[in-house]
Design a protein around this motif. Structure first.
Motif, short mmCIF file in Angstrom:
data_model
loop_
_atom_site.label_atom_id
_atom_site.label_comp_id
_atom_site.label_asym_id
_atom_site.label_seq_id
_atom_site.Cartn_x
_atom_site.Cartn_y
_atom_site.Cartn_z
N SER A 139 0.83 -1.22 0.00
CA SER A 139 0.00 0.00 0.00
C SER A 139 0.85 1.26 0.00
CB SER A 139 -0.92 0.01 1.22
OG SER A 139 -0.16 0.08 2.42
N GLY A 140 2.11 1.15 0.51
CA GLY A 140 2.94 2.33 0.66
C GLY A 140 2.53 3.21 1.83
N VAL A 141 1.62 2.69 2.66
CA VAL A 141 1.12 3.44 3.83
C VAL A 141 1.49 2.66 5.08
CG1 VAL A 141 -0.88 4.47 4.95
CG2 VAL A 141 -0.79 4.32 2.45
N ASP A 142 2.49 3.13 5.81
CA ASP A 142 2.99 2.38 6.95
C ASP A 142 1.97 2.27 8.08
OD1 ASP A 142 5.21 0.97 8.21
OD2 ASP A 142 5.23 2.63 9.63
N MET A 143 1.07 3.24 8.19
CA MET A 143 0.08 3.21 9.27
C MET A 143 -0.88 2.02 9.14
SD MET A 143 -2.59 6.28 8.30
CE MET A 143 -3.69 5.77 9.62
N LEU A 144 -0.98 1.44 7.93
CA LEU A 144 -1.84 0.28 7.74
C LEU A 144 -1.21 -1.00 8.27
CD1 LEU A 144 -3.24 0.84 4.12
CD2 LEU A 144 -4.36 1.30 6.30
N ARG A 145 0.09 -0.91 8.62
CA ARG A 145 0.82 -2.10 9.09
C ARG A 145 0.09 -2.81 10.21
NH1 ARG A 145 6.09 -3.50 8.70
NH2 ARG A 145 6.56 -1.49 7.72
N ASN A 146 -0.35 -2.06 11.21
CA ASN A 146 -0.98 -2.66 12.39
C ASN A 146 -2.48 -2.45 12.44
OD1 ASN A 146 1.65 -3.34 13.34
ND2 ASN A 146 1.87 -1.26 14.14
N VAL A 147 -3.08 -2.18 11.28
CA VAL A 147 -4.52 -1.88 11.24
C VAL A 147 -5.32 -2.95 10.52
CG1 VAL A 147 -6.25 -0.27 10.38
CG2 VAL A 147 -4.14 0.61 11.37
N VAL A 148 -4.79 -3.45 9.41
CA VAL A 148 -5.56 -4.40 8.59
C VAL A 148 -5.59 -5.78 9.24
CG1 VAL A 148 -5.83 -5.45 6.32
CG2 VAL A 148 -5.01 -3.10 6.51
N VAL A 149 -4.44 -6.47 9.27
CA VAL A 149 -4.33 -7.77 9.95
C VAL A 149 -3.75 -7.50 11.34
CG1 VAL A 149 -3.30 -10.07 9.94
CG2 VAL A 149 -3.99 -9.01 7.78
#
Length: 269
Positions: free
Chosen positions: A143-153
């Protein structure tokens, strides 16, 4: 006649004695070669762990099969090598160091600066926290969005009894259970159940999520090797792979790229 018989008997005893001495020398050389080679393998294992700042108390297990090692070395290869290495994994946040527990069986490994195994079978036990970090990293990088690292899975549970991986999405907003298997040399994930706010998701939505997670797992753990078996045990996934003419420098490079990708977060957006 007695003298002839005595002379023949003496000569035979001398020949047998020489053969016994030669056999003892060969056995000692074989024993010494196996001990030395196993020692080198173990020292390399410890050196690799120390380079990652990891202290290892458990020794790797090394054996060389029934074929004489000394004859194989004369041809410039190790005929058979069986290696079991304990886990050296350390996971700190989203940073992984060390390697998971592995059992490796190799045939015809060349002795050179660029070693190649004629055939290799390897089984690796991957714990669920390692899976979680690698999935989160894959999502952040894609995604290129680091904030999604701990949000999706947000969590992964390996359930040995049901043979599935339970994925928690969005801190429990949704869940999906996937059963991994080996198909055509690759990892395949079959969705067995999915929910959103406690309600079952439509089949199309479940399939879409399953395909995305399957792609992430395929990219992280297959490389150029063939997946032979995937087994879920409590807390981990056991993956058996095989390959012919396996180049260890190339394989190590692929593994290093995977580790580097995990250690280097995606750029903030």
């Amino acid at each position: 006649m007695a003298k002839t018989k005595s002379a023949g008997s003496t000569a035979w005893k001398i020949i047998v004695g020489i053969l016994v001495v030669l056999l003892i020398i060969v056995l000692l050389a074989e024993f010494g070669m196996r001990w030395f080679t196993a020692k080198q393998v173990k020292e390399q294992f410890h050196a690799s762990a120390q380079a990652d700042g990891i202290e290892v108390s458990e020794e790797p297990e090394v054996s060389f099969g029934s074929s004489p090692l000394i004859f194989g070395l004369a041809k410039g290869e190790i005929s058979q090598l069986n290696l079991h290495t304990p886990s050296t994994l350390q996971i700190n946040g989203d940073v992984i160091t060390g390697q998971p527990e592995s059992t490796i069986d190799m045939e015809g490994m060349t002795i050179s600066d660029d070693p190649v195994a004629r055939h290799m079978i390897a089984t690796t036990v991957i714990p669920e926290d390692y899976l979680l970090v690698t999935f989160q990293d894959s999502i952040a990088n894609e995604s290129g969005v680091d904030m999604l690292r701990n949000v999706v899975v947000t969590d992964i549970t390996a359930n040995g009894e049901s043979g599935v991986l339970d994925f928690e999405l969005g801190s429990g907003l949704a869940t999906i259970s996937l059963r991994p298997s080996a198909a055509n040399g690759q990892i395949q994930l079959e969705a067995t159940d999915s929910t959103l706010f406690g309600m079952s998701l439509p089949e199309q939505a479940t399939q879409s999520i399953s395909e995305g997670l399957s792609k992430g797992m395929q990219e992280q753990f297959t490389g150029d090797l063939t997946i032979e078996d995937v087994t879920i045990i409590d807390g981990a996934v056991s993956i058996r792979v095989s390959g012919d003419n396996v180049n260890f420098k190339e394989m190590n490079s692929q593994m290093s790229q995977t580790v580097d990708a995990v250690e280097e977060p995606a750029p903030a957006s």
